[in-house]
Design an enzyme around this catalytic site. Structure first.
Site, short mmCIF file in Angstrom:
data_model
loop_
_atom_site.label_atom_id
_atom_site.label_comp_id
_atom_site.label_asym_id
_atom_site.label_seq_id
_atom_site.Cartn_x
_atom_site.Cartn_y
_atom_site.Cartn_z
N LYS A 13 0.64 5.06 6.23
CA LYS A 13 -0.60 4.67 5.56
C LYS A 13 -1.80 5.48 6.06
O LYS A 13 -2.60 4.99 6.86
CB LYS A 13 -0.85 3.17 5.77
CG LYS A 13 0.05 2.30 4.89
CD LYS A 13 -0.20 0.81 5.09
CE LYS A 13 -1.40 0.27 4.39
NZ LYS A 13 -1.29 0.20 2.94
N1 PMP Z 1 2.69 1.27 -1.56
C1 PMP Z 1 1.43 1.57 -1.22
C2 PMP Z 1 0.87 2.90 -1.54
C3 PMP Z 1 0.64 0.60 -0.57
O1 PMP Z 1 -0.63 0.88 -0.23
C4 PMP Z 1 1.18 -0.67 -0.30
C5 PMP Z 1 0.34 -1.72 0.38
N2 PMP Z 1 0.43 -1.62 1.76
C6 PMP Z 1 2.52 -0.92 -0.67
C7 PMP Z 1 3.24 0.08 -1.30
C8 PMP Z 1 3.17 -2.23 -0.36
O2 PMP Z 1 3.44 -2.31 1.03
P1 PMP Z 1 3.44 -3.72 1.78
O3 PMP Z 1 4.40 -4.58 1.06
O4 PMP Z 1 3.92 -3.37 3.16
O5 PMP Z 1 2.06 -4.23 1.75
#
Ligand code: PMP
Length: 301
Positions: A152
Site C-alpha cells: 500500500k
Molecule cells: N485493493 C486496493 C487497491 C485497496 O486499496 C484495498 C483496501 N485496502 C483493497 C484492495 C482491499 O484490501 P483489504 O481487504 O485488506 O482492505
C-alpha cells in the site's frame, strides 16, 4: 479533544504540522494501512478486525518500498490500543497508520533514514450505496514493476484516484481496473469476486492486486461455511458481464454487491443470494459475534 500518535507521542490532532517541504508529501513516498474497529453493542466491546495481519502487511509495505516502519508489530498493537482508549472510541472506527519519508531534501530518493510514523483514528467519511454501478476504467492498474500494487504505497493511490474520478465524472459509483495484459485486476480500492455457475473466482496476486485481508476472509468464509474453494484465476471483462453475481471486498467497504458493469446489468440487477449470505456472515464475524472466528478480533476494552 482527539489524539493521534505522531512519531513517538500522543498529541492533540489539531497541533500536528508537517512541513510543506516534506519529501513524503511532495513525491508520495509513504505507505499506509486501513484498519477497522467494530463496536459490539451487546457486549459493549470494541473489536479491531485482523489487526496483526494489517500490521504485518504494513511492515511488508515498508520493506518493499524502503520505508521501514520504526515500531514492531507488537509495539504498534499497543500504540493503537492506547490511542483507541485515549479517544474513547465506542462506535465503529477507522484506524490509519501511515509512514512516510520525513526529510525535506529535494532528491526523490529512499535512502534517508528518517521515516515519520503517524496513526490517527476517525469515523469513515465515505458511505457507499447498497449496490454499485461500475465501469471498466480507461486507466490501467499499475504493474508490479512500476509501483507495487501488492502493498500500500501512498503514491500508488494516484492510480486509484484517477480511476475513481473518471468513474464518478461518468456517473458510475466505482471503477474496475484491467491489468496491462487486459485481465480483470481489482476495483480502485477493493478486490473483486465473480460467481458463475456456483464457482467463485477472484484474480490472482499476479494480476496486480493488493492481496486484501477482506478477500482472504471471504475465501475462508466460503470454504468453512459453504464448502466452496475460491479459484484464484485470471478472467476477462466479458466474464464479469456474464457473471451471476459480482461483489467487491475491502476493509472500508466490507462486502459490496456490484449490480452493473459498463451498463450491463448483472443477471437481474438484484443483489445475488451468495453475496447476501457472505455479507451477513462477515458482519457477524467483524463484530466478534461468531466464536469460530474470534481469533480475528482484537478486543480493545
Ligand atoms: N485493493 C486496493 C487497491 C485497496 O486499496 C484495498 C483496501 N485496502 C483493497 C484492495 C482491499 O484490501 P483489504 O481487504 O485488506 O482492505
Amino acid at each position: 479533544m482527539r489524539y493521534l500518535f505522531d512519531v513517538n507521542r500522543f498529541v492533540d490532532e489539531r497541533a500536528l504540522s508537517v512541513s510543506i517541504k516534506n519529501k513524503g508529501l511532495n513525491y508520495g513516498l509513504g505507505c499506509f494501512e486501513g484498519i477497522r474497529g467494530f463496536w459490539n453493542e451487546e457486549q459493549q466491546q470494541l473489536f479491531v478486525f485482523r489487526l496483526e495481519d494489517h500490521l504485518k502487511r504494513f511492515h511488508q509495505s515498508g520493506k518493499s518500498l524502503f520505508i521501514p516502519i520504526p515500531y514492531s508489530v507488537p509495539d504498534l498493537t499497543q500504540i493503537i490500543r492506547r490511542l483507541l482508549v485515549l479517544n474513547q472510541e465506542m462506535a465503529d472506527v477507522y484506524i490509519r497508520p501511515v509512514c512516510f519519508k520525513g526529510s525535506d531534501t529535494l532528491r526523490p530518493n529512499l535512502s534517508d533514514p528518517y521515516n515519520h510514523l503517524g496513526i490517527f483514528t476517525t469515523v469513515l467519511d465515505y458511505k457507499p450505496k447498497e449496490a454499485l454501478k461500475t465501469c471498466i476504467s480507461s486507466w490501467t492498474r499499475m504493474g508490479s514493476n512500476m509501483i507495487p500494487p501488492q502493498v500500500k504505497p501512498t503514491g500508488g493511490y494516484l492510480n486509484s484516484a484517477l480511476a475513481i474520478n473518471e468513474a464518478e465524472l461518468n456517473g458510475f459509483d466505482e471503477a474496475i481496473f484491467l491489468t496491462k495484459e487486459g485481465n480483470i485486476s481489482e476495483g480502485a480500492t477493493e478486490n473483486i469476486f465473480i460467481v458463475r455457475d456456483n464457482q467463485v473466482l477472484t484474480p490472482p496476486v499476479s494480476d496486480d492486486i493488493l492481496p486484501g485481508i477482506t478477500r482472504d476472509t471471504v475465501c475462508t468464509i466460503l470454504k468453512n461455511e459453504f464448502g466452496i474453494i475460491v479459484q484464484e484465476k485470471s478472467f476477462t471483462r466479458v466474464e464479469v458481464y456474464e457473471a451471476d453475481e459480482v461483489f467487491f471486498t475491502g476493509t472500508a467497504i466490507g462486502i459490496k454487491p456490484v449490480i452493473e458493469v459498463d451498463r450491463r446489468v448483472i443477471r437481474n440487477g438484484r443483489v445475488g443470494s451468495l453475496t447476501k449470505q457472505i455479507q451477513g456472515i462477515y458482519d457477524q464475524i467483524v463484530r466478534g459475534k461468531m466464536k469460530e472466528y474470534l481469533d480475528y478480533s482484537f478486543p480493545v476494552y
